[in-house]
Design a protein around this motif. Structure first.
Motif, PDB file in Angstrom:
ATOM      1  N   ASN A 176      62.262  34.219  -9.753  1.00  0.00           N
ATOM      2  CA  ASN A 176      63.093  33.942 -10.136  1.00  0.00           C
ATOM      3  C   ASN A 176      64.311  32.949 -10.125  1.00  0.00           C
ATOM      4  O   ASN A 176      65.490  32.360  -9.211  1.00  0.00           O
ATOM      5  N   THR A 179      57.470  34.243  -3.676  1.00  0.00           N
ATOM      6  CA  THR A 179      58.950  35.525  -3.995  1.00  0.00           C
ATOM      7  C   THR A 179      59.266  36.492  -3.105  1.00  0.00           C
ATOM      8  O   THR A 179      58.680  37.018  -2.733  1.00  0.00           O
ATOM      9  N   SER A 198      59.687  39.353  -5.122  1.00  0.00           N
ATOM     10  CA  SER A 198      59.820  40.309  -6.021  1.00  0.00           C
ATOM     11  C   SER A 198      57.912  41.519  -5.240  1.00  0.00           C
ATOM     12  O   SER A 198      56.954  40.223  -5.327  1.00  0.00           O
ATOM     13  N   GLU A 199      58.201  42.596  -5.626  1.00  0.00           N
ATOM     14  CA  GLU A 199      56.861  43.200  -5.249  1.00  0.00           C
ATOM     15  C   GLU A 199      56.418  44.114  -6.225  1.00  0.00           C
ATOM     16  O   GLU A 199      55.341  44.521  -6.149  1.00  0.00           O
ATOM     17  N   ALA A 200      57.010  43.471  -6.815  1.00  0.00           N
ATOM     18  CA  ALA A 200      56.249  43.918  -8.314  1.00  0.00           C
ATOM     19  C   ALA A 200      55.121  43.826  -8.826  1.00  0.00           C
ATOM     20  O   ALA A 200      54.478  42.641  -8.424  1.00  0.00           O
ATOM     21  N   ASP A 215      54.262  41.222 -11.402  1.00  0.00           N
ATOM     22  CA  ASP A 215      54.166  39.905 -11.194  1.00  0.00           C
ATOM     23  C   ASP A 215      52.989  39.654 -10.377  1.00  0.00           C
ATOM     24  O   ASP A 215      52.697  38.383 -10.712  1.00  0.00           O
ATOM     25  N   THR A 225      54.686  37.876  -0.763  1.00  0.00           N
ATOM     26  CA  THR A 225      55.765  38.232  -0.871  1.00  0.00           C
ATOM     27  C   THR A 225      56.787  37.805   0.589  1.00  0.00           C
ATOM     28  O   THR A 225      56.472  37.907   1.548  1.00  0.00           O
TER      29      THR A 225
END
Length: 145
Positions: free
Chosen positions: A68, A96, A98-100, A103, A117
């Motif tokens: 991001n 990052t 983001s834990e999505a 992603d 993460t």
């Protein structure tokens, strides 16, 4: 053990706090390294290609990439790097917040070498970066330029 040249690490990160934590974690490590920091995806690609203000910068041995970022996000950067004949051998570790799941999946589909993460606490962050440094810079044999 032979003496190695310092490892060149490119950190693509727009959060000054995370830059500071990463720098501190790498300073605690056992390897000499040169940390270069860029703040967005456009700068990341300029650095990797040796363009503009980055004409004289060394080619990184490892890229730590936040997803991001402004101007061009890490997803786009990863795709361009791994599609480039000149750059695709440089290991790229996504680091990052983001834990999505999407992603994670898309990063590996775009040939990220690892996906980590960022922990929210200081000690966890230091531990993750230390482990990353140990694995990528001491255990793994990196490709030549």
């Amino acid at each position: 053990m032979s003496k190695r040249e310092p490892v060149e690490i490119l950190l693509a990160e727009d959060n000054p706090g995370d830059v500071k934590l990463t720098r501190k974690a790498l300073e605690k490590g056992r390897l000499a390294n040169n940390l270069h920091v860029v703040n967005d995806g456009v700068e990341t690609l300029q650095f990797l290609r040796g363009e503009g203000p980055y004409r004289e910068t060394p080619r990184p041995d490892l890229v730590l990439l936040d997803l991001n970022m402004p101007r061009k996000d890490g997803r786009e950067v990863l795709e361009e790097v791994k599609e480039s004949e000149d750059l695709k051998r440089i290991p790229v570790v996504v680091l990052t917040s983001s834990e999505a799941e999407e992603d994670v999946i898309k990063s590996y589909e775009r040939h990220a070498n690892a996906y980590l993460t960022k922990p929210v606490d200081f000690d966890g962050f230091i531990e993750v970066v230390g482990t990353l440094e140990e694995f990528w810079l001491q255990v793994v044999k990196l490709p030549p330029e």
